[in-house]
Design a protein around this motif. Structure first.
Motif, short mmCIF file in Angstrom:
data_model
loop_
_atom_site.label_atom_id
_atom_site.label_comp_id
_atom_site.label_asym_id
_atom_site.label_seq_id
_atom_site.Cartn_x
_atom_site.Cartn_y
_atom_site.Cartn_z
N TYR A 116 0.85 -1.10 -0.08
CA TYR A 116 -0.04 -0.19 -0.06
C TYR A 116 1.01 1.14 -0.05
O TYR A 116 0.47 2.36 -0.60
CB TYR A 116 -0.94 -0.07 1.05
N GLU A 117 2.17 1.15 0.66
CA GLU A 117 2.97 2.42 0.64
C GLU A 117 4.40 1.79 0.30
O GLU A 117 4.73 0.98 1.27
CB GLU A 117 2.87 3.19 1.81
N THR A 118 5.01 2.23 -0.58
CA THR A 118 6.45 1.66 -0.92
C THR A 118 7.47 2.25 -0.06
O THR A 118 8.54 1.64 0.45
CB THR A 118 6.96 1.93 -2.33
N GLY A 119 7.42 3.46 0.13
CA GLY A 119 8.63 4.10 0.95
C GLY A 119 9.78 4.08 0.18
O GLY A 119 9.33 4.06 -1.55
N GLU A 120 10.84 4.43 0.11
CA GLU A 120 12.00 4.55 -0.83
C GLU A 120 12.34 3.31 -1.49
O GLU A 120 12.41 2.19 -0.90
CB GLU A 120 13.09 5.30 0.02
N LEU A 121 12.46 3.25 -2.49
CA LEU A 121 12.43 1.91 -3.33
C LEU A 121 14.06 1.45 -3.05
O LEU A 121 14.27 -0.18 -3.19
CB LEU A 121 12.31 2.20 -4.90
N LYS A 122 15.05 1.97 -2.72
CA LYS A 122 16.34 1.49 -2.46
C LYS A 122 16.39 0.82 -0.94
O LYS A 122 17.01 -0.03 -0.95
CB LYS A 122 17.43 2.55 -2.41
N VAL A 123 15.30 1.20 -0.12
CA VAL A 123 15.29 0.46 1.24
C VAL A 123 14.78 -0.92 1.13
O VAL A 123 14.15 -1.18 0.04
CB VAL A 123 14.33 1.38 2.25
N LYS A 124 15.45 -1.86 1.91
CA LYS A 124 15.10 -3.24 1.68
C LYS A 124 14.00 -3.75 2.40
O LYS A 124 13.49 -5.04 2.28
CB LYS A 124 16.21 -4.14 2.44
N SER A 125 12.97 -2.58 2.82
CA SER A 125 11.41 -3.29 3.44
C SER A 125 10.42 -2.14 2.95
O SER A 125 11.02 -1.11 2.62
CB SER A 125 11.52 -3.22 4.81
N TRP A 126 9.46 -2.65 2.81
CA TRP A 126 8.19 -1.84 2.33
C TRP A 126 7.76 -1.03 3.41
O TRP A 126 7.78 -1.49 4.68
CB TRP A 126 7.09 -2.61 1.88
N LYS A 127 7.26 0.25 3.21
CA LYS A 127 6.82 1.05 4.25
C LYS A 127 5.35 0.48 4.87
O LYS A 127 5.13 0.33 6.08
CB LYS A 127 6.57 2.51 4.06
N ASP A 128 4.52 0.05 3.84
CA ASP A 128 3.36 -0.69 4.27
C ASP A 128 2.98 -1.92 3.26
O ASP A 128 2.50 -1.48 2.33
CB ASP A 128 2.20 0.22 4.23
N CYS A 129 3.44 -3.10 3.78
CA CYS A 129 3.06 -4.19 2.94
C CYS A 129 2.15 -5.09 3.89
O CYS A 129 2.48 -5.61 4.94
CB CYS A 129 4.34 -4.92 2.61
N GLN A 130 0.95 -5.43 3.26
CA GLN A 130 0.08 -6.37 4.15
C GLN A 130 0.04 -7.85 3.41
O GLN A 130 0.13 -8.06 2.28
CB GLN A 130 -1.36 -5.90 3.95
N SER A 131 0.28 -8.88 4.38
CA SER A 131 0.44 -10.13 3.99
C SER A 131 -0.93 -10.70 3.38
O SER A 131 -2.02 -10.24 3.93
CB SER A 131 0.70 -11.02 5.03
N LEU A 132 -0.92 -11.49 2.32
CA LEU A 132 -2.42 -11.96 1.90
C LEU A 132 -2.33 -13.32 2.47
O LEU A 132 -1.50 -14.12 2.87
CB LEU A 132 -2.17 -12.17 0.28
#
Length: 76
Positions: free
Chosen positions: A42-58
């Motif tokens: 839902y929110e990427t954050g900076e694409l160079k960073v190794k984790s998403w700012k907001d990723c919800q598991s399906l």
């Protein structure tokens, strides 16, 4: 050996018409790709960073229509 087929077995990111999906690519056919350990971003954050700012598991294995994929690759 190019395209989605070349990425089988890897953790991919799919930029689609509306959403971004990420997961382990375990299947590809003419209409769908199959992701395991999938999430919707839902929110990427900076694409160079190794984790998403907001990723919800399906909750389970997830399928995405190939026709909805705009771009894809290995980001995280």
């Amino acid at each position: 050996g190019e395209g989605l087929i070349a990425l089988l077995g890897k953790r991919v990111t799919l930029f689609c018409d509306t959403y971004i999906y990420t997961g382990n690519l375990v299947g590809v056919n003419d209409t769908c790709v199959k992701l395991e350990d999938a999430g919707i971003v839902y929110e990427t954050g900076e694409l160079k960073v190794k984790s998403w700012k907001d990723c919800q598991s399906l909750p389970n294995t997830w399928y995405v229509q190939v026709s909805k994929i705009e771009s894809f690759g290995l980001l995280k």
